[in-house]
Scaffold this motif. Sequence first.
Motif, PDB file in Angstrom:
ATOM      1  N   LYS A   1     -24.444  23.176   1.026  1.00  0.00           N
ATOM      2  CA  LYS A   1     -24.216  23.245  -0.350  1.00  0.00           C
ATOM      3  C   LYS A   1     -25.727  22.745  -0.914  1.00  0.00           C
ATOM      4  N   VAL A   2     -26.838  22.837  -0.138  1.00  0.00           N
ATOM      5  CA  VAL A   2     -28.087  22.660  -0.642  1.00  0.00           C
ATOM      6  C   VAL A   2     -28.977  23.510   0.211  1.00  0.00           C
ATOM      7  N   ASN A   3     -30.055  23.670  -0.404  1.00  0.00           N
ATOM      8  CA  ASN A   3     -31.102  24.550   0.496  1.00  0.00           C
ATOM      9  C   ASN A   3     -32.446  23.752   0.846  1.00  0.00           C
ATOM     10  N   GLY A   4     -32.416  22.659   0.412  1.00  0.00           N
ATOM     11  CA  GLY A   4     -33.581  21.696   0.983  1.00  0.00           C
ATOM     12  C   GLY A   4     -33.202  20.164   0.664  1.00  0.00           C
ATOM     13  N   PHE A   5     -34.037  19.331   1.057  1.00  0.00           N
ATOM     14  CA  PHE A   5     -33.805  18.040   0.958  1.00  0.00           C
ATOM     15  C   PHE A   5     -35.237  17.281   0.304  1.00  0.00           C
ATOM     16  N   CYS A   6     -35.090  16.101  -0.406  1.00  0.00           N
ATOM     17  CA  CYS A   6     -36.224  15.593  -0.833  1.00  0.00           C
ATOM     18  C   CYS A   6     -35.886  14.063  -0.094  1.00  0.00           C
ATOM     19  N   LEU A   7     -36.717  13.666   0.720  1.00  0.00           N
ATOM     20  CA  LEU A   7     -36.430  12.287   1.435  1.00  0.00           C
ATOM     21  C   LEU A   7     -37.416  11.324   0.764  1.00  0.00           C
ATOM     22  N   VAL A   8     -36.826  10.595   0.146  1.00  0.00           N
ATOM     23  CA  VAL A   8     -37.970   9.455  -0.853  1.00  0.00           C
ATOM     24  C   VAL A   8     -37.930   8.395   0.212  1.00  0.00           C
ATOM     25  N   SER A   9     -38.776   8.060   0.808  1.00  0.00           N
ATOM     26  CA  SER A   9     -39.063   7.044   1.566  1.00  0.00           C
ATOM     27  C   SER A   9     -40.768   6.953   2.124  1.00  0.00           C
ATOM     28  N   SER A  10     -41.162   5.595   2.609  1.00  0.00           N
ATOM     29  CA  SER A  10     -42.401   5.506   3.221  1.00  0.00           C
ATOM     30  C   SER A  10     -42.352   5.113   4.653  1.00  0.00           C
ATOM     31  N   ASP A  11     -41.128   5.310   5.232  1.00  0.00           N
ATOM     32  CA  ASP A  11     -40.630   4.999   6.481  1.00  0.00           C
ATOM     33  C   ASP A  11     -40.649   5.888   7.559  1.00  0.00           C
ATOM     34  N   SER A  12     -41.373   5.652   8.614  1.00  0.00           N
ATOM     35  CA  SER A  12     -41.450   6.622   9.590  1.00  0.00           C
ATOM     36  C   SER A  12     -40.189   7.053  10.249  1.00  0.00           C
ATOM     37  N   ASP A  13     -39.023   5.935  10.240  1.00  0.00           N
ATOM     38  CA  ASP A  13     -37.772   6.375  10.778  1.00  0.00           C
ATOM     39  C   ASP A  13     -37.136   7.482  10.424  1.00  0.00           C
ATOM     40  N   PHE A  14     -37.619   8.230   9.411  1.00  0.00           N
ATOM     41  CA  PHE A  14     -37.051   9.481   8.664  1.00  0.00           C
ATOM     42  C   PHE A  14     -37.583  10.628   9.615  1.00  0.00           C
ATOM     43  N   THR A  15     -38.662  10.476  10.313  1.00  0.00           N
ATOM     44  CA  THR A  15     -39.470  11.472  11.077  1.00  0.00           C
ATOM     45  C   THR A  15     -38.632  12.430  11.764  1.00  0.00           C
ATOM     46  N   ARG A  16     -37.563  11.984  12.528  1.00  0.00           N
ATOM     47  CA  ARG A  16     -36.730  12.948  13.129  1.00  0.00           C
ATOM     48  C   ARG A  16     -35.798  13.712  12.396  1.00  0.00           C
ATOM     49  N   LEU A  17     -35.313  13.132  11.433  1.00  0.00           N
ATOM     50  CA  LEU A  17     -34.456  13.713  10.580  1.00  0.00           C
ATOM     51  C   LEU A  17     -35.251  14.873   9.821  1.00  0.00           C
ATOM     52  N   ALA A  18     -36.327  14.504   9.362  1.00  0.00           N
ATOM     53  CA  ALA A  18     -37.145  15.746   8.620  1.00  0.00           C
ATOM     54  C   ALA A  18     -37.021  16.936   9.518  1.00  0.00           C
ATOM     55  N   VAL A  19     -37.717  16.614  10.636  1.00  0.00           N
ATOM     56  CA  VAL A  19     -37.673  17.559  11.993  1.00  0.00           C
ATOM     57  C   VAL A  19     -36.408  18.210  12.242  1.00  0.00           C
ATOM     58  N   ARG A  20     -35.379  17.759  12.269  1.00  0.00           N
ATOM     59  CA  ARG A  20     -34.272  18.257  12.444  1.00  0.00           C
ATOM     60  C   ARG A  20     -33.754  19.223  11.210  1.00  0.00           C
ATOM     61  N   LEU A  21     -33.938  18.770   9.985  1.00  0.00           N
ATOM     62  CA  LEU A  21     -33.556  19.551   8.820  1.00  0.00           C
ATOM     63  C   LEU A  21     -34.327  20.812   8.809  1.00  0.00           C
TER      64      LEU A  21
END
Length: 246
Positions: free
Chosen positions: A91-111
């Motif tokens: 339903k979307v073309n992109g994501f905005c991940l709002v955080s200063s936490d490195s735990d979302f690194t793998r999520l950003a790579v996967r997306l």
Amino acid sequence: MDNNQHLAVLIDGDNIPSNYVKELLEEIAIYGNPTLKRIYGDWTKPSLNKWKKVLLENAITPIQQYGYTTGKNATDSAMIIDAMDILYSKKVNGFCLVSSDSDFTRLAVRLREAGMVVYGIGEKKTPNPFIVACDKFIYLEILKSETEQETNNAIQTRVQKSKIDKITPAVVNLIKTTISDLEDDDGWAFLGEVGTLLQKKQPNFDPRNYGFQKLTPLINSISKFEIEPRKLPKSNQKLIYVRVIS
């Protein structure tokens, strides 16, 4: 930049101060339409009370996540699971991940592996692995600085000067090598392409980090570069070219 792309905005409520919400959403609107806005946290905690006041005003959906185990960040896990569900919904073309936490690194790579454009937004304390995992990373502090500049000229002067002072030899070299990558036989490169390549090389590169709203005045402030506006034939439009002069 496709301003019509549909974006999922996922906010780590445990990690982002609520006083940035206005500037945050205005910035996101530049890149696309935030069709889905969710914030994650344990809303039984007093620390999130300030967020509660701005959720309804900005149509942000709170997602309750209890901390089941001491020392484990359940909020991160809930946000990651939701992101994958949203990805598969198409339903979307992109994501905005709002955080200063490195735990979302793998999520950003996967997306990004799935073809999604990923914008990261966080404070300057954000670890570099998360920054470089995004297509573009914006610091919250520069968004707040812009608001302060609009209301106080004295603050504007001090903020502007402090940011200009942060232009290091490494930044100059980054711009120089990027121009060299794109230059024609006479050494000129189209500034629009330079800006795009700078973003690919360093996702957190932003002229606002150095006190400039646009790339042109930033480069123009550095004596090692020359800028030349070129008028298009049969048009009033001008294209900006740049080259290294020293």
